[in-house]
Motif scaffolding. Structure first.
Motif, PDB file in Angstrom:
ATOM      1  N   PHE A 205      26.434  42.547  14.112  1.00 56.86           N
ATOM      2  CA  PHE A 205      26.547  43.981  13.840  1.00 56.86           C
ATOM      3  C   PHE A 205      27.318  44.699  14.940  1.00 56.86           C
ATOM      4  O   PHE A 205      28.130  45.586  14.685  1.00 56.86           O
ATOM      5  N   HIS A 206      27.058  44.332  16.196  1.00 55.57           N
ATOM      6  CA  HIS A 206      27.754  44.940  17.334  1.00 55.57           C
ATOM      7  C   HIS A 206      28.660  43.938  18.034  1.00 55.57           C
ATOM      8  O   HIS A 206      28.959  44.078  19.218  1.00 55.57           O
ATOM      9  N   GLY A 207      29.066  42.896  17.320  1.00 49.77           N
ATOM     10  CA  GLY A 207      29.949  41.888  17.885  1.00 49.77           C
ATOM     11  C   GLY A 207      31.365  42.408  18.063  1.00 49.77           C
ATOM     12  O   GLY A 207      31.743  43.465  17.555  1.00 49.77           O
ATOM     13  N   ALA A 208      32.178  41.636  18.767  1.00 46.71           N
ATOM     14  CA  ALA A 208      33.533  42.061  19.114  1.00 46.71           C
ATOM     15  C   ALA A 208      34.396  42.348  17.892  1.00 46.71           C
ATOM     16  O   ALA A 208      35.203  43.285  17.894  1.00 46.71           O
ATOM     17  N   ASN A 209      34.238  41.547  16.832  1.00 45.34           N
ATOM     18  CA  ASN A 209      35.089  41.728  15.653  1.00 45.34           C
ATOM     19  C   ASN A 209      34.823  43.047  14.943  1.00 45.34           C
ATOM     20  O   ASN A 209      35.750  43.779  14.590  1.00 45.34           O
ATOM     21  N   LEU A 210      33.540  43.377  14.731  1.00 39.01           N
ATOM     22  CA  LEU A 210      33.216  44.631  14.058  1.00 39.01           C
ATOM     23  C   LEU A 210      33.521  45.833  14.943  1.00 39.01           C
ATOM     24  O   LEU A 210      34.018  46.858  14.485  1.00 39.01           O
ATOM     25  N   MET A 211      33.229  45.700  16.250  1.00 38.21           N
ATOM     26  CA  MET A 211      33.500  46.797  17.172  1.00 38.21           C
ATOM     27  C   MET A 211      34.999  47.068  17.298  1.00 38.21           C
ATOM     28  O   MET A 211      35.435  48.206  17.470  1.00 38.21           O
ATOM     29  N   GLY A 212      35.785  46.002  17.230  1.00 45.85           N
ATOM     30  CA  GLY A 212      37.223  46.143  17.387  1.00 45.85           C
ATOM     31  C   GLY A 212      37.970  46.439  16.103  1.00 45.85           C
ATOM     32  O   GLY A 212      39.195  46.616  16.122  1.00 45.85           O
ATOM     33  N   HIS A 213      37.270  46.488  14.980  1.00 50.07           N
ATOM     34  CA  HIS A 213      37.915  46.754  13.693  1.00 50.07           C
ATOM     35  C   HIS A 213      38.483  48.176  13.687  1.00 50.07           C
ATOM     36  O   HIS A 213      37.823  49.120  14.124  1.00 50.07           O
ATOM     37  N   PRO A 214      39.705  48.373  13.195  1.00 51.43           N
ATOM     38  CA  PRO A 214      40.317  49.707  13.226  1.00 51.43           C
ATOM     39  C   PRO A 214      39.571  50.766  12.435  1.00 51.43           C
ATOM     40  O   PRO A 214      39.725  51.965  12.698  1.00 51.43           O
ATOM     41  N   ASP A 215      38.751  50.343  11.467  1.00 48.99           N
ATOM     42  CA  ASP A 215      38.000  51.318  10.678  1.00 48.99           C
ATOM     43  C   ASP A 215      36.615  51.617  11.254  1.00 48.99           C
ATOM     44  O   ASP A 215      35.888  52.465  10.721  1.00 48.99           O
ATOM     45  N   SER A 216      36.247  50.928  12.338  1.00 43.57           N
ATOM     46  CA  SER A 216      34.972  51.211  13.018  1.00 43.57           C
ATOM     47  C   SER A 216      35.203  52.365  13.988  1.00 43.57           C
ATOM     48  O   SER A 216      35.352  52.171  15.194  1.00 43.57           O
ATOM     49  N   ARG A 217      35.260  53.551  13.436  1.00 40.07           N
ATOM     50  CA  ARG A 217      35.633  54.709  14.251  1.00 40.07           C
ATOM     51  C   ARG A 217      34.912  55.966  13.770  1.00 40.07           C
ATOM     52  O   ARG A 217      34.250  55.965  12.726  1.00 40.07           O
ATOM     53  N   ASP A 218      35.056  56.992  14.568  1.00 36.37           N
ATOM     54  CA  ASP A 218      34.375  58.243  14.281  1.00 36.37           C
ATOM     55  C   ASP A 218      34.875  58.901  12.995  1.00 36.37           C
ATOM     56  O   ASP A 218      36.051  58.812  12.635  1.00 36.37           O
ATOM     57  N   LEU A 219      33.945  59.521  12.285  1.00 42.12           N
ATOM     58  CA  LEU A 219      34.202  60.296  11.067  1.00 42.12           C
ATOM     59  C   LEU A 219      34.873  59.483   9.963  1.00 42.12           C
ATOM     60  O   LEU A 219      35.630  60.014   9.155  1.00 42.12           O
ATOM     61  N   ASN A 220      34.595  58.191   9.940  1.00 39.53           N
ATOM     62  CA  ASN A 220      35.120  57.335   8.880  1.00 39.53           C
ATOM     63  C   ASN A 220      34.036  56.400   8.363  1.00 39.53           C
ATOM     64  O   ASN A 220      33.421  55.663   9.133  1.00 39.53           O
ATOM     65  N   LEU A 221      33.799  56.428   7.064  1.00 42.12           N
ATOM     66  CA  LEU A 221      32.860  55.507   6.429  1.00 42.12           C
ATOM     67  C   LEU A 221      33.587  54.508   5.536  1.00 42.12           C
ATOM     68  O   LEU A 221      33.125  53.375   5.375  1.00 42.12           O
ATOM     69  N   LYS A 222      34.734  54.896   4.990  1.00 45.41           N
ATOM     70  CA  LYS A 222      35.465  54.032   4.072  1.00 45.41           C
ATOM     71  C   LYS A 222      35.997  52.797   4.796  1.00 45.41           C
ATOM     72  O   LYS A 222      36.769  52.888   5.736  1.00 45.41           O
ATOM     73  N   GLY A 223      35.530  51.630   4.358  1.00 47.40           N
ATOM     74  CA  GLY A 223      35.987  50.390   4.969  1.00 47.40           C
ATOM     75  C   GLY A 223      35.472  50.157   6.373  1.00 47.40           C
ATOM     76  O   GLY A 223      35.917  49.225   7.049  1.00 47.40           O
ATOM     77  N   ASN A 224      34.532  50.963   6.802  1.00 40.33           N
ATOM     78  CA  ASN A 224      33.976  50.827   8.154  1.00 40.33           C
ATOM     79  C   ASN A 224      32.914  49.721   8.144  1.00 40.33           C
ATOM     80  O   ASN A 224      31.835  49.902   7.578  1.00 40.33           O
ATOM     81  N   PRO A 225      33.187  48.563   8.760  1.00 40.68           N
ATOM     82  CA  PRO A 225      32.248  47.440   8.677  1.00 40.68           C
ATOM     83  C   PRO A 225      30.925  47.699   9.405  1.00 40.68           C
ATOM     84  O   PRO A 225      29.901  47.126   9.032  1.00 40.68           O
ATOM     85  N   VAL A 226      30.945  48.549  10.435  1.00 47.10           N
ATOM     86  CA  VAL A 226      29.701  48.875  11.134  1.00 47.10           C
ATOM     87  C   VAL A 226      28.792  49.677  10.206  1.00 47.10           C
ATOM     88  O   VAL A 226      27.583  49.403  10.095  1.00 47.10           O
ATOM     89  N   HIS A 227      29.373  50.647   9.519  1.00 46.26           N
ATOM     90  CA  HIS A 227      28.613  51.427   8.532  1.00 46.26           C
ATOM     91  C   HIS A 227      28.101  50.524   7.411  1.00 46.26           C
ATOM     92  O   HIS A 227      26.926  50.590   7.025  1.00 46.26           O
ATOM     93  N   GLU A 228      28.965  49.668   6.906  1.00 44.86           N
ATOM     94  CA  GLU A 228      28.597  48.806   5.780  1.00 44.86           C
ATOM     95  C   GLU A 228      27.478  47.830   6.148  1.00 44.86           C
ATOM     96  O   GLU A 228      26.557  47.603   5.360  1.00 44.86           O
ATOM     97  N   GLU A 229      27.549  47.284   7.354  1.00 44.27           N
ATOM     98  CA  GLU A 229      26.517  46.338   7.786  1.00 44.27           C
ATOM     99  C   GLU A 229      25.193  47.059   8.017  1.00 44.27           C
ATOM    100  O   GLU A 229      24.123  46.562   7.663  1.00 44.27           O
TER     101      GLU A 229
END
Length: 449
Positions: A205-229
């Protein structure tokens, strides 16, 4: 110019140069009658039956039904105490419906944060709750004996959730919806994940891949893997009802969003997204920001630095002020300090390579350091100046940037900022520098329009 400094416990204004450009959110006005708004939200929720109806149905199936109300810890200013708090109306609804106080638990979603002390708990929860004999307990992600294994998500995360929550007949989440630098926004599903999960559950959930994903960012839920997980965890654990709020600069309620886990949270997200993104005319040579309520230690102050990126010129300077109120540790865990030292010694690029290496063992709290890295991809390490009155000169080694305590003995926010501005001006040979003050600190996201 004098500007409001929301982190100064003495309520003293911050003195900034007259040329400073101020940017902040245009948040909606505070509700004129928050108590009425809370009651209306409970009785006419979003895509859900009223809380009282759901509660009665649970009692109908089990006359000794248990209920768990999940609350945030002291890193979020959720109103759980005093006039207009959201906790007492929820508990009152349950008691009036027929729930016994001994069958109700208020569960603090500490996530991977340390458990709150008794004094800290009393500071955020209304005395009425304790007077009813209702238990208030901390979640502990490291205590395997209080966790229940529910399986794995599609991504492969281990789902172990607090057993008190899993075994409860009625499951209610509460929280605050505001911009969040990796999950898009806080609130909703985050009360369960990371709020009630195991430490091991954070590895993916907080691993490097999800944290480094371009959609894992503020004010974004679409395609955000952190939100989805996070949502996947919450659905596996089950959620009957949520009560989330949005707040203004003074922590007054601007909106109450109750009901279905996804629908109510999405409604709050749409509200926040409408005002938390702050357009600016151009990036600045110097950005001054603050840690906000959440910035209780160095670990949490990463949010303010990350949120400032959109306002910073390449190779510009960032000044971050905070009030580290965490009496246990003003920096963070030993694992946080360990990974942070790698960033400080080797730089952002080297850190990211290390975290993505197949030979790197996942270390709890590495995710927060990974979110520091983009700051130092935009500015050099020594272009970041930080100050909190609780920091001494001895606290500098191992931390990225320059500790203001090494440049001045003052503990006054205005005096410190003036000193830092003079230091930067000297470094830049006195050339005129554009300065921005981000009045909302970590809560607003500036971007060049």
């Amino acid at each position: 110019m004098h500007v409001h400094n929301p982190i100064d416990p003495t309520n003293k204004d911050l003195l900034l140069p007259e040329s400073t450009v101020i940017y902040g959110m245009s948040a909606p006005p505070a509700l004129s009658d928050p108590e009425a708004a809370i009651q209306k939200a409970l009785s006419a929720p979003i895509q859900s039956k009223p809380l009282s109806v759901i509660a009665k149905e649970k009692l109908g199936a089990n006359k000794d039904a248990s209920a768990v109300i999940v609350i945030s810890d002291n890193t979020r200013p959720v109103p759980y105490k005093g006039k207009g708090n959201i906790l007492v109306p929820i508990l009152t609804t349950l008691l009036e419906t027929g729930y016994k106080s001994q069958h109700i638990t208020v569960l603090i979603a500490t996530g991977t944060h340390r458990p709150m002390t008794g004094e800290e708990i009393e500071r955020i929860i209304d005395p009425w709750v304790f007077a009813q004999g209702i238990a208030v307990v901390n979640h502990d992600c490291k205590d395997e004996t209080i966790l229940t294994y529910l399986g794995k998500t599609e991504r492969g995360s281990e789902v172990k959730i607090n057993s008190s929550y899993v075994n409860a007949d009625l499951k209610i989440l509460t929280g605050l919806v505001e911009s969040h630098f990796m999950a898009g926004v806080s609130g909703g599903r985050k009360s369960v994940c990371p709020g009630l999960i195991s430490e091991h559950g954070t590895f993916l959930f907080h691993g490097a891949n999800l944290m480094g994903h371009p959609d894992s960012r503020d004010l974004n839920l679409k395609g955000n893997p952190v939100h989805e997980e996070s949502l996947a965890f919450a659905k596996m654990a089950g959620v009957d009802f949520i009560v989330n709020v949005t707040l203004d600069h003074k922590f007054a309620i601007t909106g109450v969003y109750a009901g279905d886990l996804e629908a109510a949270h999405l409604a709050a997200f749409e509200m926040v997204k409408g005002y938390a993104k702050v357009p600016i005319t151009e990036e600045a040579d110097i950005v001054i920001t603050h840690g906000g309520f959440v910035g209780i230690n160095h670990y949490q102050s990463a949010k303010a630095a990350f949120a400032s990126i959109g306002a910073l010129k390449k190779d510009g300077y960032l000044i971050s002020i905070a009030n580290f109120t965490d009496k246990k540790d003003i920096i963070g865990s030993i694992t946080y300090k360990t990974v942070l030292a790698i960033l400080s010694l080797c730089g952002a690029e080297a850190l990211i390579k290390v975290l993505h290496s197949k030979d790197w063992p996942f270390i709890p709290d590495q995710w927060q350091v990974q979110k520091w890295a983009p700051v130092f991809e935009k500015i050099p390490l020594d272009h970041y100046y930080y100050f909190a009155p609780q920091l001494s000169k001895a606290d500098g080694p191992g931390l990225p940037g320059i500790n203001a305590a090494t440049l001045t003995d003052s503990k006054d926010y205005s005096e410190v900022v003036q000193t830092l501005l003079q230091v930067i001006s000297k470094r830049e040979s006195g050339r005129k520098l554009k300065i921005i003050w981000l009045s909302d600190g970590p809560y607003s996201i500036p971007y060049v329009k």
